[in-house]
Write a protein that holds these residues in place. Sequence first.
Motif, PDB file in Angstrom:
ATOM      1  N   GLY A 134      -5.013  -0.693 -27.275  1.00 54.34           N
ATOM      2  CA  GLY A 134      -4.733  -2.247 -27.206  1.00 54.34           C
ATOM      3  C   GLY A 134      -3.104  -2.592 -27.718  1.00 54.34           C
ATOM      4  N   ASP A 135      -2.927  -3.941 -27.874  1.00 57.84           N
ATOM      5  CA  ASP A 135      -1.586  -4.123 -28.200  1.00 57.84           C
ATOM      6  C   ASP A 135      -1.500  -4.824 -29.724  1.00 57.84           C
ATOM      7  OD1 ASP A 135      -0.405  -3.810 -25.784  1.00 57.84           O
ATOM      8  OD2 ASP A 135      -1.049  -5.452 -24.965  1.00 57.84           O
ATOM      9  N   SER A 136      -0.501  -4.291 -30.382  1.00 59.47           N
ATOM     10  CA  SER A 136      -0.201  -4.852 -31.569  1.00 59.47           C
ATOM     11  C   SER A 136       1.140  -5.668 -31.579  1.00 59.47           C
ATOM     12  CB  SER A 136      -0.097  -3.766 -32.757  1.00 59.47           C
ATOM     13  OG  SER A 136       1.245  -3.087 -32.380  1.00 59.47           O
ATOM     14  N   ALA A 137       1.610  -6.241 -32.778  1.00 55.71           N
ATOM     15  CA  ALA A 137       2.807  -6.897 -32.785  1.00 55.71           C
ATOM     16  C   ALA A 137       3.970  -6.016 -32.532  1.00 55.71           C
ATOM     17  CB  ALA A 137       2.835  -7.418 -34.263  1.00 55.71           C
ATOM     18  N   TYR A 138       3.831  -4.877 -32.776  1.00 52.64           N
ATOM     19  CA  TYR A 138       4.894  -3.543 -32.312  1.00 52.64           C
ATOM     20  C   TYR A 138       4.683  -2.947 -30.934  1.00 52.64           C
ATOM     21  CZ  TYR A 138       5.339  -4.608 -37.135  1.00 52.64           C
ATOM     22  OH  TYR A 138       5.506  -5.116 -38.588  1.00 52.64           O
ATOM     23  N   GLY A 139       3.907  -3.540 -30.195  1.00 55.41           N
ATOM     24  CA  GLY A 139       3.631  -3.134 -28.787  1.00 55.41           C
ATOM     25  C   GLY A 139       2.275  -2.319 -28.569  1.00 55.41           C
ATOM     26  N   PRO A 140       2.185  -1.392 -27.622  1.00 56.79           N
ATOM     27  CA  PRO A 140       0.943  -0.901 -27.372  1.00 56.79           C
ATOM     28  C   PRO A 140       0.362   0.307 -28.439  1.00 56.79           C
ATOM     29  CG  PRO A 140       2.439  -0.150 -25.550  1.00 56.79           C
ATOM     30  CD  PRO A 140       3.258  -1.103 -26.718  1.00 56.79           C
TER      31      PRO A 140
END
Length: 105
Positions: free
Chosen positions: A19-25
């Motif tokens: 998944g994605d986070s605030a910092y990218g995948p």
Amino acid sequence: MKVPGWLLRHRIAVEPYEGDSAYGPTYGPAVEDVPALVAYAVRTVRNPQGREVTSTATVYAAPDLDCPPESRITLPDGRTTRAITVARHTAPGLPVPECTEVSCE
């Protein structure tokens, strides 16, 4: 019936997309030395959003391969690519091998 191991002549590494986070995948732990058959051929496929994109390699592996779309894959030639689409081929009750087909960027 699984695809016979003697057909899976290449070895790849897979980092499953989580998944994605605030910092990218984000990716799960890398699974190294995965038996596969890699076909380097350019073809057009549809990504999960329905757009036509170009695939430069197709990976065939065991039916239990954990490789969702967007996963990172290191191919036998050392190139790191991304899974565009994943298709699981099954044929319950028929004497044909089951496998997972992954189209890569």
